[in-house]
Write a protein that holds these residues in place. Structure first.
Motif, PDB file in Angstrom:
ATOM      1  N   PRO A 156     -20.573   4.250  73.125  1.00 16.14           N
ATOM      2  CA  PRO A 156     -19.385   4.907  73.684  1.00 16.14           C
ATOM      3  C   PRO A 156     -18.825   4.292  74.968  1.00 16.14           C
ATOM      4  O   PRO A 156     -18.029   4.949  75.644  1.00 16.14           O
ATOM      5  N   ALA A 157     -19.248   3.109  75.347  1.00 16.65           N
ATOM      6  CA  ALA A 157     -18.657   2.457  76.516  1.00 16.65           C
ATOM      7  C   ALA A 157     -17.182   2.172  76.264  1.00 16.65           C
ATOM      8  O   ALA A 157     -16.717   2.111  75.118  1.00 16.65           O
ATOM      9  N   ALA A 158     -16.437   1.958  77.326  1.00 12.57           N
ATOM     10  CA  ALA A 158     -14.991   1.755  77.212  1.00 12.57           C
ATOM     11  C   ALA A 158     -14.623   0.346  76.768  1.00 12.57           C
ATOM     12  O   ALA A 158     -13.514   0.116  76.262  1.00 12.57           O
ATOM     13  N   GLU A 159     -15.530  -0.617  76.933  1.00 13.45           N
ATOM     14  CA  GLU A 159     -15.179  -2.015  76.673  1.00 13.45           C
ATOM     15  C   GLU A 159     -14.647  -2.289  75.259  1.00 13.45           C
ATOM     16  O   GLU A 159     -13.684  -3.054  75.108  1.00 13.45           O
ATOM     17  N   PRO A 160     -15.222  -1.722  74.204  1.00 15.35           N
ATOM     18  CA  PRO A 160     -14.670  -1.985  72.866  1.00 15.35           C
ATOM     19  C   PRO A 160     -13.230  -1.493  72.701  1.00 15.35           C
ATOM     20  O   PRO A 160     -12.425  -2.133  72.019  1.00 15.35           O
ATOM     21  N   VAL A 161     -12.910  -0.373  73.325  1.00 23.47           N
ATOM     22  CA  VAL A 161     -11.531   0.130  73.280  1.00 23.47           C
ATOM     23  C   VAL A 161     -10.606  -0.824  74.018  1.00 23.47           C
ATOM     24  O   VAL A 161      -9.509  -1.157  73.539  1.00 23.47           O
ATOM     25  N   GLN A 162     -11.038  -1.278  75.171  1.00 30.07           N
ATOM     26  CA  GLN A 162     -10.222  -2.223  75.934  1.00 30.07           C
ATOM     27  C   GLN A 162      -9.984  -3.504  75.154  1.00 30.07           C
ATOM     28  O   GLN A 162      -8.877  -4.063  75.169  1.00 30.07           O
ATOM     29  N   LEU A 163     -11.009  -3.968  74.444  1.00 32.47           N
ATOM     30  CA  LEU A 163     -10.871  -5.171  73.635  1.00 32.47           C
ATOM     31  C   LEU A 163      -9.918  -4.935  72.474  1.00 32.47           C
ATOM     32  O   LEU A 163      -9.095  -5.798  72.146  1.00 32.47           O
ATOM     33  N   ALA A 164     -10.001  -3.764  71.854  1.00 26.66           N
ATOM     34  CA  ALA A 164      -9.138  -3.447  70.717  1.00 26.66           C
ATOM     35  C   ALA A 164      -7.668  -3.375  71.111  1.00 26.66           C
ATOM     36  O   ALA A 164      -6.780  -3.617  70.289  1.00 26.66           O
ATOM     37  N   LEU A 165      -7.402  -3.056  72.369  1.00 23.73           N
ATOM     38  CA  LEU A 165      -6.023  -2.915  72.845  1.00 23.73           C
ATOM     39  C   LEU A 165      -5.539  -4.122  73.633  1.00 23.73           C
ATOM     40  O   LEU A 165      -4.389  -4.148  74.089  1.00 23.73           O
ATOM     41  N   ALA A 166      -6.382  -5.140  73.772  1.00 25.78           N
ATOM     42  CA  ALA A 166      -6.113  -6.239  74.705  1.00 25.78           C
ATOM     43  C   ALA A 166      -4.768  -6.921  74.475  1.00 25.78           C
ATOM     44  O   ALA A 166      -4.103  -7.327  75.422  1.00 25.78           O
ATOM     45  N   GLU A 167      -4.348  -7.048  73.232  1.00 28.83           N
ATOM     46  CA  GLU A 167      -3.094  -7.756  72.931  1.00 28.83           C
ATOM     47  C   GLU A 167      -2.043  -6.823  72.356  1.00 28.83           C
ATOM     48  O   GLU A 167      -1.080  -7.277  71.729  1.00 28.83           O
ATOM     49  N   SER A 168      -2.202  -5.523  72.574  1.00 27.88           N
ATOM     50  CA  SER A 168      -1.303  -4.544  71.962  1.00 27.88           C
ATOM     51  C   SER A 168      -0.082  -4.225  72.799  1.00 27.88           C
ATOM     52  O   SER A 168       0.923  -3.731  72.286  1.00 27.88           O
ATOM     53  N   GLY A 169      -0.188  -4.454  74.095  1.00 31.03           N
ATOM     54  CA  GLY A 169       0.878  -4.020  74.980  1.00 31.03           C
ATOM     55  C   GLY A 169       0.785  -2.538  75.313  1.00 31.03           C
ATOM     56  O   GLY A 169       1.662  -1.997  75.996  1.00 31.03           O
TER      57      GLY A 169
END
Length: 219
Positions: A146-159
């Motif tokens: 449940p860390a935030a890093e995977p979410v941040q990675l999933a949104l990295a190029e989404s704007g």
């Protein structure tokens, strides 16, 4: 809990994978059974697997197997790879929901605690890569859900920045906690409504009982 008018529609939706879009519990159960037997441990029932498997194998196996966790990981993944595609089962309404959300212009991604390469193999096998802009699995980010890093990675190029414009949709407390850790909106998707005081750490902002209901809610 489901009054979308108070919150507005999201710009992006991130989905858990297992038991949210597909059913791979039988495969996970079988692979764990092989692993436990190899290490002389009593195997878990399917119900026990459903209840106990939350974190990624990278984080969970050291607690189960101690200093032999890397060896256990090799055994587990060998058993899992042998059957996960053949036993992959799409949950009812998932394909229709993803197609509808994609056509409506939502940014879609996956954040799972399944091994990244195995996860993407399943996505490709189902022909769903066209729906997802980013598919993030265990070990893809510095830390797993449940860390935030995977979410941040999933949104990295989404704007789209993590926040109220991003819904994290899953079926377990780990998914809701991940949503909160990343500052996103936690959405519970499963047949059973949340029990009284079941989610004490993070209460889902929205609850939907199936995938068609989620599509209808967002339309």
């Amino acid at each position: 809990m489901n009054d979308i008018t108070q919150h507005g529609k999201p710009r992006a939706l991130l989905f858990d994978w297992d038991n949210t879009l597909v059913d791979t519990w039988p495969t996970i159960h079988a692979a764990l059974h092989v692993t436990f037997e190899r290490f002389g441990m009593p195997p878990w029932s399917l119900d026990e697997v459903r209840q106990r498997v939350r974190v990624s194998a990278r984080e969970g196996f050291p607690k189960l197997f101690g200093d032999r966790s890397n060896e256990a990981l090799d055994v587990f993944y060998e058993a899992f790879k042998a059957q996960h595609i053949e036993q992959l089962s799409v949950l009812e309404g998932a394909a229709e929901m993803l197609s509808g959300l994609h056509e409506a212009g939502f940014y879609l991604g996956v954040v799972s605690n399944k091994s990244g390469p195995l996860l993407r193999r399943e996505v490709d096998h189902l022909g769903w890569a066209r729906y997802f802009s980013r598919v993030v699995g265990a070990t893809d980010a510095e830390r797993d859900k449940p860390a935030a890093e995977p979410v941040q990675l999933a949104l990295a190029e989404s704007g789209v920045m993590p926040g109220k414009d991003v819904w994290f949709v899953g079926d377990t407390d780990i998914d809701l906690i991940c949503a909160q850790n990343a500052g996103c909106v936690p959405v519970l998707l499963r047949a059973e409504p949340p029990g009284q005081q079941e989610f004490e750490e993070v209460v889902p902002r929205f609850y939907v009982c199936d995938r068609r209901s989620l599509l209808a809610l967002l339309r």
